[in-house]
Design a protein around this motif. Structure first.
Motif, PDB file in Angstrom:
ATOM      1  N   GLU A   1     -11.311   0.226 -12.959  1.00  0.00           N
ATOM      2  CA  GLU A   1     -10.196   0.653 -13.813  1.00  0.00           C
ATOM      3  C   GLU A   1      -9.163   1.408 -12.984  1.00  0.00           C
ATOM      4  O   GLU A   1      -7.966   1.193 -13.108  1.00  0.00           O
ATOM      5  CB  GLU A   1     -10.726   1.551 -14.933  1.00  0.00           C
ATOM      6  N   ARG A   2      -9.614   2.296 -12.124  1.00  0.00           N
ATOM      7  CA  ARG A   2      -8.710   3.107 -11.305  1.00  0.00           C
ATOM      8  C   ARG A   2      -7.970   2.249 -10.278  1.00  0.00           C
ATOM      9  O   ARG A   2      -6.782   2.428 -10.041  1.00  0.00           O
ATOM     10  CB  ARG A   2      -9.516   4.194 -10.614  1.00  0.00           C
ATOM     11  N   LEU A   3      -8.692   1.318  -9.674  1.00  0.00           N
ATOM     12  CA  LEU A   3      -8.091   0.450  -8.679  1.00  0.00           C
ATOM     13  C   LEU A   3      -7.035  -0.464  -9.303  1.00  0.00           C
ATOM     14  O   LEU A   3      -6.027  -0.773  -8.674  1.00  0.00           O
ATOM     15  CB  LEU A   3      -9.165  -0.385  -7.979  1.00  0.00           C
ATOM     16  N   ALA A   4      -7.232  -0.861 -10.547  1.00  0.00           N
ATOM     17  CA  ALA A   4      -6.261  -1.719 -11.239  1.00  0.00           C
ATOM     18  C   ALA A   4      -4.911  -1.028 -11.347  1.00  0.00           C
ATOM     19  O   ALA A   4      -3.868  -1.648 -11.122  1.00  0.00           O
ATOM     20  CB  ALA A   4      -6.780  -2.104 -12.622  1.00  0.00           C
ATOM     21  N   GLY A   5      -4.902   0.255 -11.664  1.00  0.00           N
ATOM     22  CA  GLY A   5      -3.651   1.002 -11.755  1.00  0.00           C
ATOM     23  C   GLY A   5      -2.949   1.107 -10.413  1.00  0.00           C
ATOM     24  O   GLY A   5      -1.739   0.925 -10.310  1.00  0.00           O
ATOM     25  N   ALA A   6      -3.718   1.383  -9.365  1.00  0.00           N
ATOM     26  CA  ALA A   6      -3.142   1.501  -8.025  1.00  0.00           C
ATOM     27  C   ALA A   6      -2.597   0.154  -7.551  1.00  0.00           C
ATOM     28  O   ALA A   6      -1.515   0.089  -6.962  1.00  0.00           O
ATOM     29  CB  ALA A   6      -4.189   2.017  -7.047  1.00  0.00           C
ATOM     30  N   LEU A   7      -3.318  -0.910  -7.836  1.00  0.00           N
ATOM     31  CA  LEU A   7      -2.870  -2.241  -7.433  1.00  0.00           C
ATOM     32  C   LEU A   7      -1.602  -2.627  -8.187  1.00  0.00           C
ATOM     33  O   LEU A   7      -0.688  -3.230  -7.616  1.00  0.00           O
ATOM     34  CB  LEU A   7      -3.976  -3.272  -7.665  1.00  0.00           C
ATOM     35  N   ALA A   8      -1.512  -2.255  -9.449  1.00  0.00           N
ATOM     36  CA  ALA A   8      -0.299  -2.532 -10.235  1.00  0.00           C
ATOM     37  C   ALA A   8       0.915  -1.849  -9.612  1.00  0.00           C
ATOM     38  O   ALA A   8       1.983  -2.447  -9.501  1.00  0.00           O
ATOM     39  CB  ALA A   8      -0.495  -2.079 -11.677  1.00  0.00           C
ATOM     40  N   HIS A   9       0.751  -0.594  -9.184  1.00  0.00           N
ATOM     41  CA  HIS A   9       1.856   0.102  -8.522  1.00  0.00           C
ATOM     42  C   HIS A   9       2.206  -0.559  -7.198  1.00  0.00           C
ATOM     43  O   HIS A   9       3.378  -0.702  -6.851  1.00  0.00           O
ATOM     44  CB  HIS A   9       1.517   1.575  -8.298  1.00  0.00           C
ATOM     45  N   ALA A  10       1.195  -0.980  -6.467  1.00  0.00           N
ATOM     46  CA  ALA A  10       1.424  -1.617  -5.173  1.00  0.00           C
ATOM     47  C   ALA A  10       2.193  -2.921  -5.330  1.00  0.00           C
ATOM     48  O   ALA A  10       3.040  -3.251  -4.499  1.00  0.00           O
ATOM     49  CB  ALA A  10       0.088  -1.876  -4.469  1.00  0.00           C
ATOM     50  N   LEU A  11       1.903  -3.658  -6.406  1.00  0.00           N
ATOM     51  CA  LEU A  11       2.542  -4.949  -6.637  1.00  0.00           C
ATOM     52  C   LEU A  11       3.787  -4.849  -7.507  1.00  0.00           C
ATOM     53  O   LEU A  11       4.458  -5.852  -7.748  1.00  0.00           O
ATOM     54  CB  LEU A  11       1.552  -5.919  -7.285  1.00  0.00           C
ATOM     55  N   ASP A  12       4.074  -3.654  -8.001  1.00  0.00           N
ATOM     56  CA  ASP A  12       5.222  -3.405  -8.869  1.00  0.00           C
ATOM     57  C   ASP A  12       5.187  -4.300 -10.109  1.00  0.00           C
ATOM     58  O   ASP A  12       6.155  -4.994 -10.432  1.00  0.00           O
ATOM     59  CB  ASP A  12       6.530  -3.593  -8.102  1.00  0.00           C
TER      60      ASP A  12
ATOM     61  N   SER B   1       0.830  -1.204   0.000  1.00  0.00           N
ATOM     62  CA  SER B   1       0.000   0.000   0.000  1.00  0.00           C
ATOM     63  C   SER B   1       0.866   1.256   0.000  1.00  0.00           C
ATOM     64  O   SER B   1       0.592   2.220  -0.712  1.00  0.00           O
ATOM     65  CB  SER B   1      -0.928  -0.006   1.215  1.00  0.00           C
ATOM     66  N   ARG B   2       1.918   1.227   0.780  1.00  0.00           N
ATOM     67  CA  ARG B   2       2.841   2.360   0.828  1.00  0.00           C
ATOM     68  C   ARG B   2       3.500   2.569  -0.535  1.00  0.00           C
ATOM     69  O   ARG B   2       3.686   3.693  -0.977  1.00  0.00           O
ATOM     70  CB  ARG B   2       3.916   2.111   1.896  1.00  0.00           C
ATOM     71  N   ARG B   3       3.823   1.476  -1.233  1.00  0.00           N
ATOM     72  CA  ARG B   3       4.431   1.561  -2.559  1.00  0.00           C
ATOM     73  C   ARG B   3       3.498   2.284  -3.541  1.00  0.00           C
ATOM     74  O   ARG B   3       3.942   2.987  -4.429  1.00  0.00           O
ATOM     75  CB  ARG B   3       4.761   0.164  -3.074  1.00  0.00           C
ATOM     76  N   SER B   4       2.191   2.123  -3.346  1.00  0.00           N
ATOM     77  CA  SER B   4       1.220   2.783  -4.226  1.00  0.00           C
ATOM     78  C   SER B   4       0.877   4.188  -3.738  1.00  0.00           C
ATOM     79  O   SER B   4      -0.045   4.812  -4.242  1.00  0.00           O
ATOM     80  CB  SER B   4      -0.069   1.963  -4.315  1.00  0.00           C
ATOM     81  N   ARG B   5       1.631   4.659  -2.735  1.00  0.00           N
ATOM     82  CA  ARG B   5       1.378   5.965  -2.115  1.00  0.00           C
ATOM     83  C   ARG B   5      -0.027   6.021  -1.512  1.00  0.00           C
ATOM     84  O   ARG B   5      -0.736   7.012  -1.633  1.00  0.00           O
ATOM     85  CB  ARG B   5       1.610   7.099  -3.101  1.00  0.00           C
ATOM     86  N   TRP B   6      -0.418   4.902  -0.905  1.00  0.00           N
ATOM     87  CA  TRP B   6      -1.688   4.756  -0.188  1.00  0.00           C
ATOM     88  C   TRP B   6      -2.908   4.919  -1.091  1.00  0.00           C
ATOM     89  O   TRP B   6      -4.003   5.189  -0.617  1.00  0.00           O
ATOM     90  CB  TRP B   6      -1.748   5.694   1.012  1.00  0.00           C
ATOM     91  N   ALA B   7      -2.740   4.714  -2.411  1.00  0.00           N
ATOM     92  CA  ALA B   7      -3.873   4.793  -3.328  1.00  0.00           C
ATOM     93  C   ALA B   7      -4.803   3.588  -3.168  1.00  0.00           C
ATOM     94  O   ALA B   7      -5.966   3.641  -3.562  1.00  0.00           O
ATOM     95  CB  ALA B   7      -3.386   4.881  -4.774  1.00  0.00           C
TER      96      ALA B   7
END
Length: 99
Positions: free
Chosen positions: A51-62, A25-31
């Motif tokens: 759609e928006r959550l998919a982008g945030a989850l991608a950042h969280a999971l790198d 979550s921190r990696r996604s900047r808490w998105a």
């Protein structure tokens, strides 16, 4: 089927990154909240990925966003990170008695 794919993706990436839901979550900047990541990893709420959550989850999971979208059953988008390798980062550990 997409629900299981997303659940397995989240579980596998957290394991590969050796990260907790809070760290992701921190990696996604808490998105995306750590509770949401935990819920998806445990098999809940996978079908409600927007759609928006998919982008945030991608950042969280790198991982590239299309990897999350594919696992969630969402349409793919143009993604500049599509060629990024996200394989596990492994260490070779010798067991020959030497330190």
């Amino acid at each position: 089927m997409a629900d299981n794919d997303l659940q397995r993706l989240v579980q596998r990436r957290l394991l590969e990154l050796d990260a907790t839901a809070d760290e992701a979550s921190r990696r996604s900047r808490w998105a995306i909240a750590p509770e949401t990541i935990t819920r998806i990893a445990s098999g809940g709420h996978s079908g409600l990925i927007s759609e928006r959550l998919a982008g945030a989850l991608a950042h969280a999971l790198d991982v590239p966003e299309n990897r999350v979208r594919r696992a969630a059953g969402l349409p793919l988008v143009e993604d500049a990170r599509a060629d990024v390798r996200t394989g596990p980062h492994l260490r070779v550990v010798r067991d020959d008695g030497r330190m």
